[in-house]
Design a protein around this motif. Structure first.
Motif, short mmCIF file in Angstrom:
data_model
loop_
_atom_site.label_atom_id
_atom_site.label_comp_id
_atom_site.label_asym_id
_atom_site.label_seq_id
_atom_site.Cartn_x
_atom_site.Cartn_y
_atom_site.Cartn_z
N ILE A 171 -3.97 -5.48 1.14
CA ILE A 171 -3.28 -6.44 2.27
C ILE A 171 -3.20 -6.03 3.44
O ILE A 171 -3.69 -7.13 4.59
CB ILE A 171 -2.00 -7.39 1.91
N GLU A 172 -2.43 -4.74 3.26
CA GLU A 172 -2.41 -4.41 5.45
C GLU A 172 -3.86 -4.24 5.76
O GLU A 172 -3.94 -4.35 7.21
CB GLU A 172 -1.70 -3.20 4.87
N GLU A 173 -5.05 -3.56 4.86
CA GLU A 173 -6.14 -3.26 4.66
C GLU A 173 -6.68 -4.02 5.50
O GLU A 173 -8.06 -4.22 6.63
CB GLU A 173 -6.91 -2.12 4.40
N VAL A 174 -7.03 -5.48 4.95
CA VAL A 174 -7.80 -6.48 4.89
C VAL A 174 -7.38 -7.11 6.30
O VAL A 174 -7.81 -7.68 7.16
CB VAL A 174 -7.77 -7.15 4.17
N GLN A 175 -6.30 -7.14 6.29
CA GLN A 175 -5.40 -7.63 7.70
C GLN A 175 -5.23 -7.23 9.29
O GLN A 175 -6.04 -7.57 10.07
CB GLN A 175 -3.83 -7.68 7.55
#
Length: 143
Positions: free
Chosen positions: A13-17
């Motif tokens: 999730i953080e990588e996509v954000q």
């Protein structure tokens, strides 16, 4: 995250954000992941052109054939990056939303066109151009 059927981790999730300049919240990323998994019917980790065309709004869009060239074979991360361009938080969206009301209206398009063309066209000519373009999009049959 390579397989659409796998679960999304906090790291994912953080990588996509980060990949999308934080235009989506964690909850929005999770919702987009569920939608991605629905579209990726064969659970191969990417969405094909045919799968995109299963979305009625996409299939009926007059620009769908152009968009298909951009979206065919997108993995989840790139799927979210593609959608981020349509976010009201995206810089390009703000360029067209000249009255900052969260929508790109006909009036907004006329203003952008005025900025691009300048005095080469009158307000009436720009309006006729936009109206005829919209009419053509409606009249084009979908194959």
């Amino acid at each position: 995250m390579g397989n659409a059927s796998s679960m999304l981790t906090q790291y994912d999730i953080e990588e996509v954000q980060e990949h999308c300049d934080n235009l989506f919240s964690q909850q929005e990323i999770v919702s987009l992941y569920h939608r991605f998994c629905q579209l990726d019917r064969s659970a191969k980790g990417f969405i094909s052109a045919d799968e995109f065309l299963s979305v009625p709004e996409f299939a009926l869009n007059p620009l769908s054939q152009r968009l298909l060239k951009m979206v065919d074979g997108l993995n989840f991360k790139d799927f979210v990056a593609f959608l981020s361009a349509f976010s009201t938080k995206a810089i390009i969206f703000k360029v067209y939303d000249s009255d900052c009301n969260g929508e790109v209206s006909f009036k907004d398009i006329l203003e952008v066109l005025r900025d691009l063309i300048g005095s080469f066209m009158s307000d009436k000519q720009r309006e006729i151009l936009c109206n005829s373009s919209l009419k053509m999009e409606v009249e084009v049959p979908v194959d």
